[in-house]
Enzyme design. Structure first.
Site, mmCIF file in Angstrom:
data_model
loop_
_atom_site.group_PDB
_atom_site.id
_atom_site.type_symbol
_atom_site.label_atom_id
_atom_site.label_comp_id
_atom_site.label_asym_id
_atom_site.label_seq_id
_atom_site.Cartn_x
_atom_site.Cartn_y
_atom_site.Cartn_z
ATOM 1 N N ILE A 118 0.753 -1.104 0.207
ATOM 2 C CA ILE A 118 0.026 0.160 0.181
ATOM 3 C C ILE A 118 0.930 1.164 -0.021
ATOM 4 O O ILE A 118 1.941 1.315 0.555
ATOM 5 C CB ILE A 118 -0.943 0.051 1.280
ATOM 6 N N CYS A 119 0.291 2.301 -0.529
ATOM 7 C CA CYS A 119 0.877 3.652 -0.694
ATOM 8 C C CYS A 119 2.321 3.669 -1.533
ATOM 9 O O CYS A 119 2.244 3.471 -2.607
ATOM 10 C CB CYS A 119 1.142 4.087 0.887
#
Length: 195
Positions: A118-119
Site C-alpha cells: 500500500i501507498c
C-alpha cells in the site's frame, strides 16, 4: 482454499512505516482470526521495536512504537500465506536497500503467496521485479516509478493481479484488507516472478 482463521501473515516494516498502514491491517486481520507477525530488520532505532511515522497527525511526526515479533533474518516465506507491506515514504525506501527484504518478497511471489503493498510500498515491488506487465496502483506521487517498473498503473482504491494486491493510501485500508482476505482464500497464485 485457506480460511483466514488458519492464515499466517507476515507484515514487513521498519522505522518510518505509515502508522495506520501497519496498525489497521494488523488489527483487522487478527480480528478475523489470522495469526499476524510483525517482522523487521535487526537494525532499528529501538531493539525489538519499530517506530511509526504518523502522516495523519498535524503536523506529521513520529508516532507509535510497535513491538517486532520476529527478526527479518529469522523468517521464511514457506511459513506464511501472505506478506503485507505498509507504506509511508521512509519505510519502503529503507527496505528496498535491504537485500534480505527484497529476497523475502521475491520468495513470496515465487511460491504463489499473496503479496500486498500500500501507498509507497509498491517501490518494494519494483525493486523485487514484480511490476512488469501487471495492473497496479500506489500513492499517486510514485506512479511514474511504478510505470517505469513496467506496470499498468491505475487510480483505484485496490487492485489485484494474480495475488499481488496494491492500494493507494490510508483511506483505502478497508478495501485493501478485504482484498487480502479474499486473495488468501483463493489459495496459491503460482510463480509470479518475471521470466
Amino acid at each position: 482454499m485457506p480460511d483466514i482463521r488458519q492464515a499466517h501473515i507476515l507484515v514487513l516494516a521498519t522505522d518510518g512505516f505509515e502508522q495506520s498502514e501497519l496498525l489497521v491491517p494488523v488489527e483487522q486481520l487478527r480480528a478475523k482470526g489470522a495469526t499476524v507477525d510483525v517482522v523487521a530488520p535487526e537494525q532499528t532505532q529501538q531493539p525489538g521495536k519499530i517506530v511509526a511515522w504518523n502522516g495523519e497527525a498535524s503536523p506529521p511526526n513520529w508516532g507509535e512504537v510497535v513491538k517486532v515479533d520476529k527478526a527479518l533474518s529469522a523468517v521464511k516465506a514457506a511459513d506464511y500465506d501472505a506478506i503485507v507491506l505498509p507504506g509511508g515514504q521512509i519505510n519502503p525506501d529503507k527496505l528496498r536497500g535491504e537485500q534480505q527484504a527484497i529476497a523475502l518478497i521475491q520468495d513470496f511471489a515465487r511460491n504463489g503467496k499473496v503479496v500486498a503493498a500500500i501507498c509507497h510500498a509498491p517501490w518494494l515491488l519494483v525493486e523485487a521485479g514484480l511490476t512488469k506487465g501487471r495492473r497496479m496502483t500506489s500513492f499517486a506521487s510514485i506512479q511514474t516509478d511504478v510505470k517505469n517498473g513496467g506496470a499498468n498503473w491505475v487510480d483505484q482504491e485496490v487492485v489485484t493481479d494474480k495475488g499481488i494486491v496494491t492500494s493507494r493510501s490510508p483511506k483505502d485500508l478497508d478495501a485493501f484488507v478485504a482484498k487480502i482476505v479474499e486473495e488468501i482464500g483463493e489459495g496459491n497464485h503460482g510463480d509470479r516472478m518475471a521470466a
